[in-house]
Design a protein around this motif. Structure first.
Motif, short mmCIF file in Angstrom:
data_model
loop_
_atom_site.label_atom_id
_atom_site.label_comp_id
_atom_site.label_asym_id
_atom_site.label_seq_id
_atom_site.Cartn_x
_atom_site.Cartn_y
_atom_site.Cartn_z
N UNK A 1 0.83 -1.21 0.00
CA UNK A 1 0.00 0.00 0.00
C UNK A 1 0.86 1.26 0.00
N UNK A 2 1.94 1.22 0.78
CA UNK A 2 2.85 2.36 0.85
C UNK A 2 3.51 2.59 -0.52
N UNK A 3 3.92 1.51 -1.19
CA UNK A 3 4.56 1.64 -2.49
C UNK A 3 3.58 2.17 -3.54
N UNK B 1 1.14 4.18 -2.88
CA UNK B 1 1.11 5.62 -2.56
C UNK B 1 2.28 6.35 -3.19
#
Lengths: 208, 208
Positions: A150-152, A154
């Motif tokens: 999810x962070x990637x 983003x």
């Protein structure tokens, strides 16, 4: 601008700037006399980026130079070099960790570079965490992969919104290196918060 | 067991083990003659933990010793010392970054140690990311704090499930140091995956 102003603008001592010039982290200024040169805003930007990578990103001078050089070659090269600069595989991986790695990558549906430093480092970590504390990261810490995914997503969406190629490249580098440090710092603060809930009567020793 | 067997069991050269003994990272064995000592499974465990912290966790020998010493004092001291070992504040924080930090902590409802190395490092990062690339982490990367919060909740739930105090303490340390490295490696792999989607025709240079 002259060296004195470059020092003021960047907040760095003249000796540090001269060191970076000698080491090739900063391109030379435009020579205006045998012992004077003129520097531009581009030099100020470059110095800020260099300090970000070294001081708070934790890169060595050699790694920072490799990253700065790779930025000339485009976002993918910059990203790959920034990744390589951040981890050092130690060759601890074994058959077990390779199988756990394969399972992880398949579960996540990731298409990745299996020979990259990041992938090697991850396999090193799997076997080390098992040997040091009996942790099977892939099975027991599967939440991590979902959050990293999810962070990637983003990060790439954020990069897609950057206005030009130059901004995209420096964004990819700063995002990779400082973003990792930022997540790490946030995770530590959240650990403090949830540790206080778990051990309400304990107090942390003061930081040095 | 004798030194030779300790070396075999831990996979470490005798010279490295002797270095750790001299540096105080490993307690001495039980002396059985003027130049022989007997070591236990506890020594093997300690060596594995030490190597995990240094080799893949990236801690210095001095930091690893500080963490190992703090483990004698309980989980909170171990956690705090592991955090301190992982970051080095550089004093770059300014009024702006202190305000951004306050807003972040308040938004997240976190009760944290504002003077801890982690909090100082986070404020250093905020000002550095702004100066180097115009990023306002708190405003533009707010997803990070949410994911860090979820990851930390996972970690504390995992720690709560560990069977005894000794396991809790080494779990807190390994989880802090190796967990950070694990998330970082996962994030890099996910970056590879999403970068390939964004730039399908580019190829990464091979890792060194």
């Amino acid at each position: 601008m002259r060296m004195a102003e470059l020092s003021r603008e960047s907040g760095l001592p003249v000796a540090t700037i001269k060191f970076y010039l000698r080491e090739g982290l900063l391109p030379p200024g435009e020579r205006t006399s045998p012992n004077q040169a003129r520097y531009s805003d581009e030099h100020v930007r470059r110095l800020r980026l260099t300090r970000a990578l070294i001081d708070v990103g934790g890169l060595s001078v050699a790694s920072a130079r490799a990253v700065l050089d790779a930025m000339e070659e485009g976002p993918i090269a910059a990203l790959a070099t920034a990744q390589d600069a951040m981890v050092e595989p130690i060759g601890a991986e074994d058959q077990w960790s390779r199988e756990r790695y394969e399972e992880l990558v398949q579960n996540m549906g990731w298409e990745v570079y299996a020979d990259s430093a990041a992938a090697q480092h991850l396999r090193d970590l799997l076997v080390t965490a098992r040997n040091a504390a009996g942790i099977d990261f892939v099975a027991d810490w599967s939440a991590y992969a979902e959050h990293a995914d999810a962070v990637a997503r983003h990060d790439l969406a954020w990069i897609a919104g950057l206005p030009d190629l130059e901004g995209t490249i420096s964004g990819a580098v700063v995002g990779t290196v400082l973003g990792a440090a930022y997540f790490n710092a946030l995770r530590m603060l959240a650990h403090q918060h949830y540790s206080k809930q778990r051990w309400p009567n304990a107090s942390l020793p003061p930081a040095e």
